[in-house]
Design a protein around this motif. Structure first.
Motif: not given
Length: 905
Positions: A344-373
């Motif tokens: 996903h980072a490769e894909r997004l880096a071609e559409k945006h200048h920069l991709v920030a990756i943030r890790l968050e704790h969730d005890a019961s779930r694994i998920s990805l979320e894309r946040n834009s400005a």
């Protein structure tokens, strides 16, 4: 008929050294000729003019040339020179002529160590063979040497001196001219030119044979090779029919064009990522971070970067750069999302200048979320990693102003930035182990590049020849084009590994029956040595109701992907075709790249792209569970969709014999159908099972019958019937306790909330239970499992309840009767009308309340029926099929289990 002629000079005329050189040459120069009769003299003269300290045999192969000059010239040279041999054969094409010369040379002269191919219209300079032969012998790791291209006639030159790349040779062009020197070991391995290829590119195919056999080549920068180019030639004819020829080559060498092969070569030759470790500034170069890869210091990386500015075709840095702490990479690898995050980072880096990756704790779930400005949580916390393209980084290096890029420290940075949030059960230390933040690491790296002395150099091309190869940083694009995928999953298989890769495709990652079956199958396949990957193509989230160790990776499409619909129609169902935009062909081919087997677990739209995967050699399986019903009672759903794409499936798996019979009745051959009976979705230790059964036995006949409903409060589960039965129970004041566990589906709120209506009866809806222990406790505490469904497949809930002696009282729909024998291990409700079902259910409860022994007898029968039902046993026919398709050794499995890789230092 082939003829051979040698010179007439007597032995006394040769010096001993010359005689030895003639009789025991170390090199053979094979010159095929057809209609280049007069030009042949230049080629032979250049061969005779070689200044070498070893013997050279010159072999002219007349491929049935119709011009008499060829025979005259060939015979004359053979008569005049003892080391020249003239052979004439019937016309068979260029490949045939070369093979004829090779076979003659190797049979006639056992001393020959290498063969050089010189076309009759080309030339070589006097020191060429000495230089190239010495170069070849000094490098035992290579098996052929190819030249740069210097053309005369129509002048052109091209630099081919970049490090040899198999990826480039496969995906870009034939980077090795036929006029190359080839070690004898290649021919001793049985490799020859393909004599069926008479339209051109036979030399390209020859090199692919070499690659497939494990041989490799190298360029000699001072080869001394002169290529004659005219306005029309065989090569130009070949380019006119290139598409057809390449189709033949791809079909012949499918393994070389396989995604896993090409991605591994990319990893080894042109890595896609440069990962700069925060704090240490060590640079890791990889496509797959979990595979062994080189690590260099930042100074060396900077030197390579500036070298690439001068000669991008020979030197290069990866097309994508990222900054992260090793601990953060390891955390994502351990959870199983690392490769998907990079994809996903490769894909997004071609559409945006920069991709920030943030890790968050969730005890019961694994998920990805894309946040834009503009998103509420956008860059609200410090990112653990940054990703950008090398082109963007280059623009920052050349920009003397720091204000624009330095704003990444702010919550609203100036660059076009997108944030990728990864939520998973990360440990606290995983989220806070970086001494230096990724933002500061990026800016410090940028400062080091700007301050480099190389930056002030004038970056002109170092060699006089023009560049021909594409820039190294663009090799990943060649990979994409070759696979028709964008981007390609950055995952490779270790060389020599035969461990098959299986991908389970799911629409969502909740805890419905489809998911539970897939997770259970994956667990057993992993135990038997397969590498199993999970793909969630709908919402980019999954409940952690499985052991993460059961999957080698967890992947999300994270895209606007409609799970139903399409512009085409089949049997009343809207479907997609591969060319439709909604099919997302390139995206999905990239996501699924490298799999050996795909098991589609009721993801309707993905069928559109599976045909292309099958064409590439992937085994395609469908796992279908249930025939749905419309409001009008018409059968519908995934089985009909499966029929539309039946041709692409190697095997259709069904959870019931009834479903297999349905498919066969609809025209699917029995050979493509496999009934895999369900088993409980989760395992219990023998001691746990004994304890559960003892607990039930000690309880004896309860004063009040405890009823359990698990599932969705929707029409399929017959919630109206259950509600009607509950009202009858309350009206008759029966001694029962209802336990309602699940979630309400508000697809039709015409009758209001079911939660509220049951609450009016004193029955409270409890939240869904996902944990195995909680499910076991619920089944053990209950006497009866209620299931009033309108349609079903083969519900796992029945098997899980039976295992601990809980009696199922269920409607006789779908394949339920394959799991429950009426009056033996449960009770079947056979009415069809809603009111009749409710009445029959209440009567069944009254029977159980009135007969103290019936509940005990049915409970014991249920436990006996479920005893020994395991996925290992039920999957054995499927495992036999997989074993026949992909035989691999058990010792390889154990080796794979013991080898661990550190992704990024």
């Amino acid at each position: 008929m082939a003829t051979g002629t040698t010179g007439m000079a007597g032995d006394a005329a040769l010096a001993p050294a010359t005689r030895e050189a003639v009789e025991c040459p170390r090199l053979g120069i094979v010159i095929p000729v057809y209609k280049h009769s007069v030009l042949l003299t230049e080629a032979v003269e250049s061969a005779l003019a070689q200044q070498a300290d070893f013997g050279i045999a010159v072999i002219i192969v007349d491929d049935g040339c119709p011009f008499p000059e060829t025979r005259t010239i060939g015979t004359a040279y053979a008569l005049a020179h003892d080391n020249v041999h003239y052979l004439r054969k019937p016309n068979g094409g260029l490949s045939s002529a070369r093979n004829y010369g090779v076979d003659f040379a190797l049979e006639m002269f056992p001393s020959i160590e290498a063969i050089y191919f010189l076309d009759a219209d080309n030339r070589i300079t006097p020191p060429a063979m000495q230089d190239v032969f010495t170069f070849l012998k000094a490098r035992p790791e290579i098996s052929w040497v190819y030249p740069n291209i210097d053309k005369f006639g129509i002048a052109w030159n091209g630099a081919y001196h970049a490090p040899y790349s198999r990826l480039l040779h496969i995906t870009f062009d034939n980077i090795c001219e036929a006029g190359s020197m080839v070690a004898r070991e290649v021919f001793d391995a049985g490799i020859r030119f393909d004599e069926t290829m008479r339209a051109g590119f036979e030399d390209w195919e020859f090199w692919l044979q070499c690659i497939a056999a494990g041989f490799t080549g190298a360029n000699h920068p001072f080869f001394g090779f002169d290529y004659r180019q005219r306005a029309e030639s065989m090569l130009r004819d070949s380019h006119r029919t290139k598409a057809a020829i390449m189709s033949y080559i791809r079909d012949k060498h499918k393994a070389l064009f396989a995604p896993d092969t090409l991605t591994r070569w990319e990893h080894e030759e042109s890595p896609r990522f440069a990962a700069i470790a925060t704090g240490t500034y060590a640079v890791s170069l990889f496509t797959d971070p979990a595979a062994p890869h080189p690590r260099i210091d930042l100074e060396t990386f900077i030197e390579r970067y500036w070298a690439a500015q001068a000669e991008p075709d020979s030197h290069g840095t990866p097309p994508f750069m990222l900054w992260a702490a090793p601990a953060h990479f390891e955390a994502m690898r351990r959870i199983g999302v690392l490769h998907n995050v990079l994809w996903h980072a490769e894909r997004l880096a071609e559409k945006h200048h920069l991709v920030a990756i943030r890790l968050e704790h969730d005890a019961s779930r694994i998920s990805l979320e894309r946040n834009s400005a503009g998103s509420a949580d956008y860059l609200g916390k410090r990112p653990q990693a940054w990703v950008c393209s090398t082109d963007l980084f280059k623009a920052c290096v050349e920009d003397i102003s720091d204000e624009w890029i330095s704003s990444i420290r702010n919550r609203r940075p100036s660059p076009d930035t997108v944030e990728l949030v990864v939520r998973a059960p990360f440990k606290a230390l995983d989220l806070d182990r970086a001494v230096l933040s990724a933002s500061n690491s990026l800016l410090s790296t940028l400062a080091a590049f700007r301050d480099s002395s190389y930056r002030r150099s004038h970056h002109e091309r170092w060699t006089w020849r023009g560049g021909y190869f594409p820039p190294v940083r663009n090799h990943y694009r060649l990979l994409r084009e070759a696979l028709g995928a964008e981007p390609v999953m950055p995952r490779v298989t270790p060389p020599g590994s035969r461990r098959p890769r299986i991908g389970f495709l799911l629409p969502i990652g909740s805890f419905g029956g489809v998911e539970k079956v897939a997770y259970a199958m994956a667990r057993e396949m992993t135990r038997q040595g397969y590498e199993v990957h999970l793909y969630i193509l709908g919402k980019a989230s999954c409940e952690i109701v499985f052991d993460p160790a059961d999957f080698a990776s967890i992947n999300f499409l994270m895209d606007d992907y409609d799970l139903w619909g399409g512009p085409h129609h089949f049997a009343g169902h809207d479907i997609l075709m591969a060319h439709d935009e909604g099919a997302k062909l390139e995206r999905l081919l990239g996501l699924l790249a490298g799999l050996d087997v795909v098991i589609n677990c009721q993801v309707a739209p993905v069928n559109a792209v599976l045909g292309e995967l099958r064409r590439r050699g992937v085994k395609i399986l469908s796992h279908v569970h249930v025939l749905d019903r419309t409001r009008a009672g018409r059968t519908a759903g995934h089985p009909y969709v499966g029929l539309a794409y039946e041709h692409i499936y190697d095997l259709i798996l069904t959870c019931s014999a009834q479903m297999a019979d349905w498919f066969h009745g609809m025209g699917v051959p029995e050979a493509k159908l496999l009934h895999v009976p369900n088993a409980p979705s989760y395992e219990m230790r023998e001691s746990e099972l004994r304890q559960a059964l003892k607990q039930r036995a000690r309880r004896g006949m309860p004063e009040r019958l405890r009823l359990l409903f698990l599932g969705r409060l929707d029409s399929q589960k017959g919630i109206e019937r259950l509600y009607a039965a509950a009202r009858l129970v309350k009206r008759r004041n029966l001694p029962v306790e209802f336990r309602l566990v699940g979630s309400e589906v508000l697809a039709d709120d015409s009758r209001g909330s079911w939660t509220r209506q049951f609450a009016d009866l004193g029955i409270t809806l409890e939240p869904a239970i996902y944990g195995n222990r909680g499910l076991t406790e619920a089944f053990v505490k209950a006497d009866v499992l209620l299931l009033t469904s309108r349609w079903e497949g083969a519900p796992l809930t029945i098997l899980e309840a039976q295992r601990v002696g809980c009696v199922p009282v269920v409607t006789d729909v779908g394949a339920v009767a394959e799991l429950v024998e009426h009056e033996v291990d449960g009770l079947l409700l056979r009415a069809t009308d809603d009111a009749a079902i409710a009445q029959e259910l209440v009567e069944a409860l009254e029977r159980l309340l009135g007969d103290p022994h019936l509940l005990d007898r049915l409970g014991n029968g249920a436990a006996q029926r479920a005893a020994g039902v395991t996925w290992a046993e039920n999957l054995s026919p499927l495992m036999s099929r997989l074993g026949a398709w992909f035989p691999f050794r058990s010792e390889e499995i154990e080796l794979r289990r013991t080898v661990t890789s550190s992704p990024v230092p």
